[in-house]
Design an enzyme around this catalytic site. Sequence first.
Site, PDB file in Angstrom:
ATOM      1  N   LYS A  52       8.214 -20.364  75.310  1.00 31.96           N
ATOM      2  CA  LYS A  52       6.951 -19.718  74.920  1.00 31.96           C
ATOM      3  C   LYS A  52       5.969 -20.769  74.405  1.00 31.96           C
ATOM      4  O   LYS A  52       6.393 -21.888  74.043  1.00 31.96           O
ATOM      5  CB  LYS A  52       7.230 -18.660  73.856  1.00 31.96           C
ATOM      6  CG  LYS A  52       7.795 -19.202  72.559  1.00 31.96           C
ATOM      7  CD  LYS A  52       8.340 -18.078  71.671  1.00 31.96           C
ATOM      8  CE  LYS A  52       8.924 -18.632  70.387  1.00 31.96           C
ATOM      9  NZ  LYS A  52       9.758 -17.644  69.680  1.00 31.96           N
ATOM     10  N   ARG A 150      10.132  -6.754  62.573  1.00 32.56           N
ATOM     11  CA  ARG A 150       9.074  -7.340  63.393  1.00 32.56           C
ATOM     12  C   ARG A 150       8.859  -6.475  64.619  1.00 32.56           C
ATOM     13  O   ARG A 150       7.796  -5.931  64.827  1.00 32.56           O
ATOM     14  CB  ARG A 150       9.450  -8.775  63.782  1.00 32.56           C
ATOM     15  CG  ARG A 150       8.383  -9.466  64.597  1.00 32.56           C
ATOM     16  CD  ARG A 150       8.601 -10.953  64.749  1.00 32.56           C
ATOM     17  NE  ARG A 150       9.642 -11.299  65.708  1.00 32.56           N
ATOM     18  CZ  ARG A 150       9.884 -12.544  66.123  1.00 32.56           C
ATOM     19  NH1 ARG A 150       9.170 -13.551  65.648  1.00 32.56           N
ATOM     20  NH2 ARG A 150      10.842 -12.799  66.987  1.00 32.56           N
ATOM     21  N   HIS A 179      17.008 -10.245  66.629  1.00 29.20           N
ATOM     22  CA  HIS A 179      16.534 -11.550  66.159  1.00 29.20           C
ATOM     23  C   HIS A 179      16.786 -11.620  64.655  1.00 29.20           C
ATOM     24  O   HIS A 179      16.530 -10.655  63.937  1.00 29.20           O
ATOM     25  CB  HIS A 179      15.041 -11.698  66.471  1.00 29.20           C
ATOM     26  CG  HIS A 179      14.535 -13.111  66.374  1.00 29.20           C
ATOM     27  ND1 HIS A 179      15.072 -14.144  67.101  1.00 29.20           N
ATOM     28  CD2 HIS A 179      13.530 -13.662  65.642  1.00 29.20           C
ATOM     29  CE1 HIS A 179      14.423 -15.278  66.824  1.00 29.20           C
ATOM     30  NE2 HIS A 179      13.491 -15.006  65.936  1.00 29.20           N
ATOM     31  N   ARG A 235      19.653 -18.011  72.539  1.00 27.67           N
ATOM     32  CA  ARG A 235      18.232 -18.222  72.903  1.00 27.67           C
ATOM     33  C   ARG A 235      17.721 -19.401  72.093  1.00 27.67           C
ATOM     34  O   ARG A 235      17.377 -19.248  70.927  1.00 27.67           O
ATOM     35  CB  ARG A 235      17.395 -16.991  72.529  1.00 27.67           C
ATOM     36  CG  ARG A 235      17.776 -15.695  73.171  1.00 27.67           C
ATOM     37  CD  ARG A 235      16.759 -14.603  72.828  1.00 27.67           C
ATOM     38  NE  ARG A 235      16.531 -14.456  71.397  1.00 27.67           N
ATOM     39  CZ  ARG A 235      17.215 -13.639  70.610  1.00 27.67           C
ATOM     40  NH1 ARG A 235      18.162 -12.869  71.097  1.00 27.67           N
ATOM     41  NH2 ARG A 235      16.941 -13.582  69.320  1.00 27.67           N
ATOM     42  N   TYR A 284     -16.989 -37.693  57.765  1.00 25.88           N
ATOM     43  CA  TYR A 284     -17.720 -36.625  57.068  1.00 25.88           C
ATOM     44  C   TYR A 284     -17.381 -36.596  55.578  1.00 25.88           C
ATOM     45  O   TYR A 284     -16.208 -36.608  55.205  1.00 25.88           O
ATOM     46  CB  TYR A 284     -17.341 -35.258  57.654  1.00 25.88           C
ATOM     47  CG  TYR A 284     -17.833 -35.027  59.058  1.00 25.88           C
ATOM     48  CD1 TYR A 284     -19.195 -34.990  59.353  1.00 25.88           C
ATOM     49  CD2 TYR A 284     -16.928 -34.821  60.090  1.00 25.88           C
ATOM     50  CE1 TYR A 284     -19.640 -34.763  60.639  1.00 25.88           C
ATOM     51  CE2 TYR A 284     -17.359 -34.590  61.386  1.00 25.88           C
ATOM     52  CZ  TYR A 284     -18.723 -34.564  61.653  1.00 25.88           C
ATOM     53  OH  TYR A 284     -19.157 -34.341  62.930  1.00 25.88           O
ATOM     54  N   CYS A 332     -11.932 -35.604  62.261  1.00 28.00           N
ATOM     55  CA  CYS A 332     -12.983 -34.833  62.921  1.00 28.00           C
ATOM     56  C   CYS A 332     -12.373 -33.968  64.023  1.00 28.00           C
ATOM     57  O   CYS A 332     -11.167 -34.002  64.246  1.00 28.00           O
ATOM     58  CB  CYS A 332     -14.027 -35.766  63.523  1.00 28.00           C
ATOM     59  SG  CYS A 332     -14.624 -37.020  62.375  1.00 28.00           S
ATOM     60  N   MET A 333     -13.215 -33.225  64.729  1.00 30.59           N
ATOM     61  CA  MET A 333     -12.680 -32.344  65.776  1.00 30.59           C
ATOM     62  C   MET A 333     -12.044 -33.162  66.900  1.00 30.59           C
ATOM     63  O   MET A 333     -11.028 -32.760  67.460  1.00 30.59           O
ATOM     64  CB  MET A 333     -13.788 -31.447  66.329  1.00 30.59           C
ATOM     65  CG  MET A 333     -13.244 -30.309  67.190  1.00 30.59           C
ATOM     66  SD  MET A 333     -14.503 -29.238  67.903  1.00 30.59           S
ATOM     67  CE  MET A 333     -15.118 -28.387  66.472  1.00 30.59           C
ATOM     68  N   ASP A 334     -12.638 -34.308  67.226  1.00 30.66           N
ATOM     69  CA  ASP A 334     -12.186 -35.068  68.392  1.00 30.66           C
ATOM     70  C   ASP A 334     -11.861 -36.533  68.112  1.00 30.66           C
ATOM     71  O   ASP A 334     -11.478 -37.257  69.016  1.00 30.66           O
ATOM     72  CB  ASP A 334     -13.269 -35.024  69.483  1.00 30.66           C
ATOM     73  CG  ASP A 334     -13.928 -33.671  69.543  1.00 30.66           C
ATOM     74  OD1 ASP A 334     -13.232 -32.710  69.901  1.00 30.66           O
ATOM     75  OD2 ASP A 334     -15.105 -33.562  69.167  1.00 30.66           O
TER      76      ASP A 334
HETATM   77  C1  LIG Z   1      11.021 -18.090  69.399  1.00 27.45           C
HETATM   78  C2  LIG Z   1      12.230 -17.266  69.577  1.00 27.45           C
HETATM   79  C3  LIG Z   1      13.480 -17.870  69.752  1.00 27.45           C
HETATM   80  C4  LIG Z   1      13.717 -19.370  69.643  1.00 27.45           C
HETATM   81  O1  LIG Z   1      13.754 -19.772  68.284  1.00 27.45           O
HETATM   82  P1  LIG Z   1      14.095 -21.288  67.884  1.00 27.45           P
HETATM   83  O2  LIG Z   1      14.200 -21.246  66.398  1.00 27.45           O
HETATM   84  O3  LIG Z   1      12.974 -22.119  68.354  1.00 27.45           O
HETATM   85  O4  LIG Z   1      15.373 -21.632  68.541  1.00 27.45           O
HETATM   86  C5  LIG Z   1      14.559 -17.040  70.033  1.00 27.45           C
HETATM   87  N1  LIG Z   1      14.396 -15.698  70.127  1.00 27.45           N
HETATM   88  C6  LIG Z   1      13.212 -15.097  69.946  1.00 27.45           C
HETATM   89  C7  LIG Z   1      13.113 -13.613  70.049  1.00 27.45           C
HETATM   90  C8  LIG Z   1      12.087 -15.847  69.646  1.00 27.45           C
HETATM   91  O5  LIG Z   1      10.910 -15.245  69.435  1.00 27.45           O
END
Ligand SMILES: *Cc1c(COP(=O)(O)O)cnc(C)c1O
Length: 400
Positions: A52, A150, A179, A235, A284, A332-334
């Site tokens: 992600k 969540r 999770h 995961r 700045y 700065c921004m850039d």
């Molecule tokens: C982001 C996420 C993960 C991965 O988490 P890490 O701590 O980066 O391993 C696993 N499951 C879900 C549902 C997530 O949103």
Amino acid sequence: MEATADRGFVPKDLAPKDRWSWVEIDTHALRRNVQTLKGLLPPETKMLAVVKADAYGHGAAECAKVMKLAGASMFGVATVKEGVELREAGCIAPILVLSQPPETAIDDLVAYDLQPALFEFEFALAYGEAAAAANKPGNYHLIIDTGMTRTGVLPEDVLELLRQLDFHRGLVCQGTFTHFATADLMQDWDFELQKKHFDDIIAEMRNAGFDPGVVHGANTPASILHPESHYDMVRVGIGMYGLHPCPIAKKKFDALGVHLDPVMSVRAKITRVAEPEVGSGVSYGLTYRISRPNIQIATIPIGYADGYRRAFSNEAEVLAGGQRHRQVGAICMDQAMFAVEVNQNRTYDPKNPVEVGDVVTLMGRDGYEHITADDLARIARTINYEITCDFGLRLNKIYI
Ligand SMILES: *Cc1c(COP(=O)(O)O)cnc(C)c1O
């Protein structure tokens, strides 16, 4: 000090042609990390690679190829758009959208063969209908809220939801997951409780004749600290990128002799060097002033719009020629500036004073010095996850 032939790791000039700042992605480190994490699992346990947010800023399309070859069997994304982009980049592995998207995204889920995490009847029904109409299996994963508050269906509502959906032949439950909110703690009551809720509901599903499919719960910290939460698949996200989710995980890894290498480095080349008079200010608000002679102010073309956060101003360090230097003045921004205390004895270090075109490391290694995502996270009171995500936003990514 003597001149020494061994200058440690010397960063390469990999600047893209349009801008003297870039993110470097070490695909070898990525491959090793995935193999290391996979090596902690029993052979039959699968690995879903979480890519992600453009693979936490590392570039999802490129990283997914490496992860697949290194043993990932499935990918996780946060949004439908991320899933579509992964498909368009040629990814043919199963892709799970980790939270339930809006119903208006269902046609894309079906068209691109993306499996939603779902927890609501209306969504499930609409998804099942759309899949059936397209003559495709309505593959999905059921997400259960066991205590993080969540997303997901509450354990007490799981069986009723499944009974409501049971008649729908278009829907296929490919997996069931939860999770954990406190996976980075050891012997934590809340973690144990979430796990117990999850184990109980999985057992209830099976008793009631529902196949949960692939059962999964562990993110990186749970994968490392809680092998009892591996189930059929883990995961993992942050660990693949060579970063530790928490200090405890790092300790446990060190104890096991397991090593992860950071995958992302951030570098820039100096675009200008000045040696301002004492009293002159920088950037700045002129929050930094030159206090003595022989201080160089070097400019690099990277700023907070590139993830080099304004909160780092006057707090971060950069590496040039294997030496640490203070970032000075408001970022700065850039663009940003850093100060080099000019070495009067110019014999032992060829890179002090610095020159236009020298490679500067904002995160990563140079010589024997190393600036980590955790170092930067500490300054901005955040976590390494957010640091790499932000660096991925605008900078060119160079894969090595
Ligand atoms: C982001 C996420 C993960 C991965 O988490 P890490 O701590 O980066 O391993 C696993 N499951 C879900 C549902 C997530 O949103």
